[in-house]
Design an enzyme around this catalytic site. Structure first.
Site, short mmCIF file in Angstrom:
data_model
loop_
_atom_site.label_atom_id
_atom_site.label_comp_id
_atom_site.label_asym_id
_atom_site.label_seq_id
_atom_site.Cartn_x
_atom_site.Cartn_y
_atom_site.Cartn_z
N GLU A 261 0.83 -1.21 0.00
CA GLU A 261 0.00 0.00 0.00
C GLU A 261 0.87 1.25 0.00
O GLU A 261 0.58 2.22 -0.71
CB GLU A 261 -0.92 0.00 1.22
CG GLU A 261 -1.82 1.22 1.29
CD GLU A 261 -2.62 1.31 2.57
OE1 GLU A 261 -2.90 2.44 3.00
OE2 GLU A 261 -2.96 0.26 3.15
N SER A 357 0.41 -9.48 7.25
CA SER A 357 -0.77 -8.63 7.43
C SER A 357 -0.46 -7.52 8.42
O SER A 357 -0.29 -7.78 9.63
CB SER A 357 -1.96 -9.46 7.92
OG SER A 357 -3.01 -8.63 8.38
N SER A 401 -8.00 -9.30 7.17
CA SER A 401 -7.83 -10.15 5.99
C SER A 401 -7.96 -11.63 6.31
O SER A 401 -7.76 -12.47 5.44
CB SER A 401 -6.47 -9.87 5.34
OG SER A 401 -5.43 -9.96 6.30
#
Length: 443
Positions: A261, A357, A401
């Protein structure tokens, strides 16, 4: 709780659903199958994943499947085949509190590379026996597991496969969870690191974490059919980055270097954007015009730590500007708030999520900062017996997630160590839903 002695060892059939158990392996029973006609015909072993994980960490070869057994003293049925030399079986059942645990040993296999399967099984038995209790409380945080952005991204890949057939290529992991990725791979999705691994003209899905303009340009130049699964909240950050850069600001992006990201956001205006990860980075930051500085944040950060960095930025650059609403996504914030509501009452916190994550890692750090031991687990096989020894109350949550079924699996496995009392604490209810991209919106 009973450790079956050799004199009371049930008959073990090497033949059956799991197939012959290789010498040097340990059969971890998913269920016990009665061969003497007694009722019940099958007894579940809910903690099988826990035992299997313990054995694998010890380097033992593990075979999963049913374990045919007869009552002590009952004759083996005709045609029964005894366990081969070197095989062993480890069993945990949740039939009564405390959980029944059975161990069926066999002699070690020969050979220089072989281990002692019976010894490994006995060690696993001892470890999980110490973790078993008559009753264990599980404090279940809510919200937990999938957020709207993750649900949307997974559905994008599923629809692309249904509408276009396989293979459908996905740049990077669609979301940061090994189980989600493996499931989509089994259906025909092909995950690649970069676009040069995608054939000309093929369909490619951009992950929920977003991509830079350079990646979009490369896809267009190669004639790829793009389906964009970028989370709308990440898209919002990209839009803000362009807007701040266009007005002449230095854009300070708070985030973790190397995260997909962050790489995508940095690519929106690389000549005007700088990355900081901590308040210490802010102290060393130099900008062309201190009066023209704006900040953005990665969407999956810890709220409290991000606030410290923003405060440090504002102290150095009093004219600092930022987004009208927080960039940290609602799901990340909600899961952190929900964890806070249970962590201080728990002896141990388990966070279900993969190690790449970011939002799952932040949950572990949040619990630890509050003084509660916490561990990140991809699934039940990662749980260690030593963590649960003495933990009468376990806090349980999952990153955004992580599929919700993994949380249910943890509760079921803990039920193999004694009765589990589940108490859910809901701090808010999520109703956010995101529209699918037009490329896959057709029925």
């Amino acid at each position: 709780m009973t450790d079956t002695s050799p004199a009371r060892t049930p008959h073990v059939l090497a033949a059956g659903d799991p197939g012959p158990v290789p010498a040097g392996a340990v059969l971890v029973a998913d269920r016990l199958v009665r061969t003497d006609g007694a009722d019940p015909a099958e007894i579940p072993c809910p903690a099988a994943d826990l035992v299997a994980g313990e054995l694998r960490r010890a380097g033992a070869a593990v075979v999963r499947g049913p374990l045919p057994v007869a009552a002590p003293g009952a004759p083996a049925p005709p045609g029964a085949v005894p366990a081969p030399a070197g095989a062993a079986a480890a069993v945990l059942t949740g039939t009564a509190p405390p959980a029944g645990i059975g161990l069926v040993p066999g002699p070690p296999a020969g050979g220089a590379e072989s281990a002692d399967p019976a010894g490994a099984a006995r060690a696993a038995f001892a470890a999980w026996r110490a973790a078993a209790v008559p009753v264990r409380t599980v404090l279940l945080a809510a919200p937990r597991s999938f957020c709207a952005g993750v649900e949307r991204a997974v559905e994008v890949v599923e629809r692309a496969l249904a509408q276009r057939g396989s293979p459908v290529y996905v740049r990077k992991q669609i979301v940061h969870n090994t189980h989600v990725v493996a499931d989509l791979e089994s259906r025909g999705a092909v995950f690649v690191e970069e676009l040069d691994a995608v054939p000309e003209g093929a369909t490619v899905v951009f992950s929920a974490h977003g991509v830079s303009p350079a990646v979009r340009s490369e896809a267009a130049a190669r004639g790829l059919a793009v389906v964009d699964a970028t989370c709308p909240l990440v898209t919002k950050v990209h839009t803000e980055a362009r807007r701040y850069a266009d007005r002449g600001d230095t854009v300070v992006l708070i985030g973790h270097a190397g995260h997909e990201e962050v790489e995508g956001t940095l690519g929106e205006a690389p000549e005007r954007t700088v990355l900081v990860e901590s308040a210490a980075d802010v102290a060393a930051l130099e900008v062309p015009d201190p009066e023209r500085v704006s900040y953005l944040t990665q969407t999956t950060l810890a709220v409290d730590e991000t606030a410290e960095v923003v405060d440090a930025l504002r102290a150095r650059f009093p004219a600092l500007r930022g987004p009208a609403s927080a960039d940290i996504c609602y799901a990340t914030t909600n899961r952190q708030d929900a964890l806070r509501s249970i962590a201080e009452d728990a002896d141990l916190v388990l966070v279900v999520g993969s190690h790449n994550s970011s939002n799952s890692q932040r949950l572990v750090e949040l619990a630890r900062r509050g003084g509660t031991p916490a561990h990140l687990v991809d699934d039940t096989g990662d749980i260690r017996a030593a963590w649960l020894a003495g933990a009468a109350t376990v806090g349980l949550t999952a990153g955004a997630s992580a599929p919700p079924g993994l949380v249910e699996a943890v509760i079921t496995a803990l039920g193999g160590l004694g009765r589990v009392a589940v108490r859910e604490r809901e701090t808010t209810r999520e109703t956010v839903r995101f529209t699918l991209p037009s490329a896959v919106r057709q029925p």
